[in-house]
Design a protein around this motif. Sequence first.
Motif, PDB file in Angstrom:
ATOM      1  N   PHE A 175     -47.353 -50.516 105.886  1.00 19.86           N
ATOM      2  CA  PHE A 175     -47.496 -50.220 104.555  1.00 19.86           C
ATOM      3  C   PHE A 175     -49.060 -50.250 104.061  1.00 19.86           C
ATOM      4  O   PHE A 175     -49.370 -50.690 103.108  1.00 19.86           O
ATOM      5  CB  PHE A 175     -46.777 -51.132 103.514  1.00 19.86           C
ATOM      6  N   ILE A 176     -49.979 -49.940 105.148  1.00 18.42           N
ATOM      7  CA  ILE A 176     -51.239 -49.649 104.555  1.00 18.42           C
ATOM      8  C   ILE A 176     -51.416 -48.132 104.768  1.00 18.42           C
ATOM      9  O   ILE A 176     -51.389 -47.389 105.729  1.00 18.42           O
ATOM     10  CB  ILE A 176     -52.160 -49.993 105.898  1.00 18.42           C
ATOM     11  N   TYR A 177     -51.526 -47.600 103.369  1.00 13.41           N
ATOM     12  CA  TYR A 177     -51.670 -46.335 103.273  1.00 13.41           C
ATOM     13  C   TYR A 177     -53.284 -45.674 103.118  1.00 13.41           C
ATOM     14  O   TYR A 177     -53.980 -46.511 102.202  1.00 13.41           O
ATOM     15  CB  TYR A 177     -50.934 -45.780 102.168  1.00 13.41           C
ATOM     16  N   SER A 178     -53.577 -44.513 103.604  1.00 12.62           N
ATOM     17  CA  SER A 178     -54.874 -43.697 103.278  1.00 12.62           C
ATOM     18  C   SER A 178     -54.800 -43.345 101.746  1.00 12.62           C
ATOM     19  O   SER A 178     -53.701 -43.488 101.113  1.00 12.62           O
ATOM     20  CB  SER A 178     -55.052 -42.846 104.056  1.00 12.62           C
ATOM     21  N   PRO A 179     -55.812 -43.252 100.993  1.00 14.04           N
ATOM     22  CA  PRO A 179     -56.028 -42.614  99.867  1.00 14.04           C
ATOM     23  C   PRO A 179     -55.273 -41.225  99.536  1.00 14.04           C
ATOM     24  O   PRO A 179     -54.758 -41.040  98.605  1.00 14.04           O
ATOM     25  CB  PRO A 179     -57.467 -42.644  99.423  1.00 14.04           C
ATOM     26  N   ARG A 180     -55.282 -40.555 100.624  1.00 12.22           N
ATOM     27  CA  ARG A 180     -54.626 -39.317 100.788  1.00 12.22           C
ATOM     28  C   ARG A 180     -52.903 -39.598 100.516  1.00 12.22           C
ATOM     29  O   ARG A 180     -52.592 -38.720  99.899  1.00 12.22           O
ATOM     30  CB  ARG A 180     -54.755 -38.633 102.061  1.00 12.22           C
ATOM     31  N   TRP A 181     -52.407 -40.423 101.163  1.00  8.80           N
ATOM     32  CA  TRP A 181     -51.006 -40.713 100.922  1.00  8.80           C
ATOM     33  C   TRP A 181     -50.824 -41.323  99.538  1.00  8.80           C
ATOM     34  O   TRP A 181     -49.695 -41.196  99.115  1.00  8.80           O
ATOM     35  CB  TRP A 181     -50.623 -41.529 102.049  1.00  8.80           C
ATOM     36  N   VAL A 182     -51.617 -42.183  99.099  1.00 10.69           N
ATOM     37  CA  VAL A 182     -51.596 -42.590  97.773  1.00 10.69           C
ATOM     38  C   VAL A 182     -51.528 -41.399  96.618  1.00 10.69           C
ATOM     39  O   VAL A 182     -50.589 -41.450  95.863  1.00 10.69           O
ATOM     40  CB  VAL A 182     -52.424 -43.862  97.312  1.00 10.69           C
ATOM     41  N   LEU A 183     -52.342 -40.423  96.696  1.00  8.58           N
ATOM     42  CA  LEU A 183     -52.364 -39.380  95.934  1.00  8.58           C
ATOM     43  C   LEU A 183     -51.186 -38.573  95.915  1.00  8.58           C
ATOM     44  O   LEU A 183     -50.563 -37.950  94.822  1.00  8.58           O
ATOM     45  CB  LEU A 183     -53.503 -38.491  96.157  1.00  8.58           C
ATOM     46  N   ALA A 184     -50.567 -38.505  97.222  1.00  9.50           N
ATOM     47  CA  ALA A 184     -49.405 -37.642  97.500  1.00  9.50           C
ATOM     48  C   ALA A 184     -48.376 -38.104  96.829  1.00  9.50           C
ATOM     49  O   ALA A 184     -47.395 -37.643  96.408  1.00  9.50           O
ATOM     50  CB  ALA A 184     -49.270 -37.462  99.147  1.00  9.50           C
ATOM     51  N   TYR A 185     -48.272 -39.677  97.074  1.00 11.41           N
ATOM     52  CA  TYR A 185     -47.151 -40.355  96.256  1.00 11.41           C
ATOM     53  C   TYR A 185     -46.918 -40.092  94.672  1.00 11.41           C
ATOM     54  O   TYR A 185     -46.065 -39.872  94.156  1.00 11.41           O
ATOM     55  CB  TYR A 185     -47.025 -41.673  96.807  1.00 11.41           C
TER      56      TYR A 185
END
Length: 237
Positions: free
Chosen positions: A85-95
């Motif tokens: 559950f360490i996410y890149s900013p790209r995955w946070v924005l996608a979420y």
Amino acid sequence: MSVSFEPSTRRAALGDELARPTRIWDLPTRLFHWALAAAVVGLLATGMSGIMEWHFRLGYTVLALLLFRLLWGFVGGRWSRFASFIYSPRWVLAYLRGRSHPDHLVGHSPLGALSVFAVLGMLVLQVCTGLFSDDEISASGPLTRFVSNAFVSLASQWHAVFGKWGVIALVSLHVLAVLYYVLVKRQRLVGPMISGDKLLTGLRVAESRDTTSTRFTALVLFVLCAVFAAWIASLRA
């Protein structure tokens, strides 16, 4: 030409869409979660009411729990490891845009992960400053004699004011987020943290290992963390 399925084939196809219980949270992670929640509530209550002896005891308990979680984040079950559950900013924005990868909704979601790291980080800072704090009345941390008076003053101010309200704010936000997901988005978050299992539909993921051997490993790790916390506490004498 119509295509028909044999009963067994239909059952298999239907079974793929049925919700299957999947072990996501291993027992050590669940015990840590609820023990930490109880200890933090106790810390806030004893700190605000001036019951300092119990405040210190609960502080050492939280220290042991946090040390354990740090270690368990590397060797624990699949979904308890930090790597899951360490996410890149790209995955946070996608979420945030509703386009998250399905696997990112199994354990901690990208926003949930940020909340977890923020709470754990704040608690680590609060416990550490508590070890160096001195209220100049009757209570002082076990490590105050190893640092300068200026450092003790800075740590004490943070611990008693900024850190305390920071913990209250983050914990409150965490609870409100859980309530939002449970009551508004109808996602089961509390149940899986009790039973360990999530009901997943049409999604096959690796389960967290939760065997007798892994639980014994967790017990050994926690005992070592508790011994370290007890040693820190002994420096206060």
